[in-house]
Design a protein around this motif. Sequence first.
Motif, short mmCIF file in Angstrom:
data_model
loop_
_atom_site.label_atom_id
_atom_site.label_comp_id
_atom_site.label_asym_id
_atom_site.label_seq_id
_atom_site.Cartn_x
_atom_site.Cartn_y
_atom_site.Cartn_z
N ALA A 1 3.39 -5.78 -15.33
CA ALA A 1 4.68 -6.31 -14.86
C ALA A 1 4.96 -7.69 -15.45
O ALA A 1 6.05 -7.95 -15.95
CB ALA A 1 4.72 -6.35 -13.34
N ALA A 2 3.99 -8.58 -15.39
CA ALA A 2 4.20 -9.94 -15.90
C ALA A 2 4.42 -9.93 -17.40
O ALA A 2 5.27 -10.66 -17.92
CB ALA A 2 3.01 -10.83 -15.55
N THR A 3 3.69 -9.08 -18.11
CA THR A 3 3.86 -8.98 -19.56
C THR A 3 5.26 -8.51 -19.92
O THR A 3 5.91 -9.07 -20.81
CB THR A 3 2.81 -8.02 -20.16
N SER B 1 6.87 -6.85 -10.23
CA SER B 1 5.59 -7.37 -9.72
C SER B 1 5.19 -6.75 -8.39
O SER B 1 4.04 -6.83 -7.99
CB SER B 1 5.67 -8.90 -9.58
N ARG C 1 12.00 -12.13 -21.33
CA ARG C 1 12.42 -13.54 -21.39
C ARG C 1 12.46 -14.05 -22.84
O ARG C 1 13.34 -14.80 -23.23
CB ARG C 1 11.49 -14.41 -20.55
N HIS D 1 -1.77 -3.08 -15.27
CA HIS D 1 -0.95 -4.09 -14.60
C HIS D 1 -0.18 -4.89 -15.64
O HIS D 1 -0.68 -5.89 -16.16
CB HIS D 1 -1.84 -5.00 -13.74
N SER E 1 8.01 -8.76 -18.12
CA SER E 1 8.95 -9.84 -17.79
C SER E 1 8.92 -10.94 -18.84
O SER E 1 9.97 -11.45 -19.24
CB SER E 1 8.64 -10.42 -16.41
N ASP E 2 7.72 -11.31 -19.30
CA ASP E 2 7.60 -12.34 -20.33
C ASP E 2 8.26 -11.91 -21.64
O ASP E 2 8.96 -12.70 -22.28
CB ASP E 2 6.13 -12.68 -20.59
#
Length: 105
Positions: free
Chosen positions: A78-80, A69, A86, A76, A82-83
Amino acid sequence: MEAGPCELREESGLEAEGLRCALVLDVKDSDTGRFRIEIFLFPMGRVRGELQTREDGREPVFVPMAELSHLRLTPHIAATLSDIRRLHARDLDDDTPETTAVYGL
């Protein structure tokens, strides 16, 4: 997914166990204006080899997932990423690194 291990080895010099495709993007290169396909793979096991530069001007580095992040990734994602990691966490074995390789920093 048969081509994944070969592409990973050709593009990065690495070999990984149990590759899964995280996402595929059609990205416009800001330098050339041309579109390119970016494929994001997650290893589900050990990663072997030495990370190597295979493209001029695109230096690969390993980045801890928690630090994605803080990077200026285009697009962008990063969140995708990481998700997605997980979602697959229960399938990862103990040798799976908590890092991802990022090109062109």
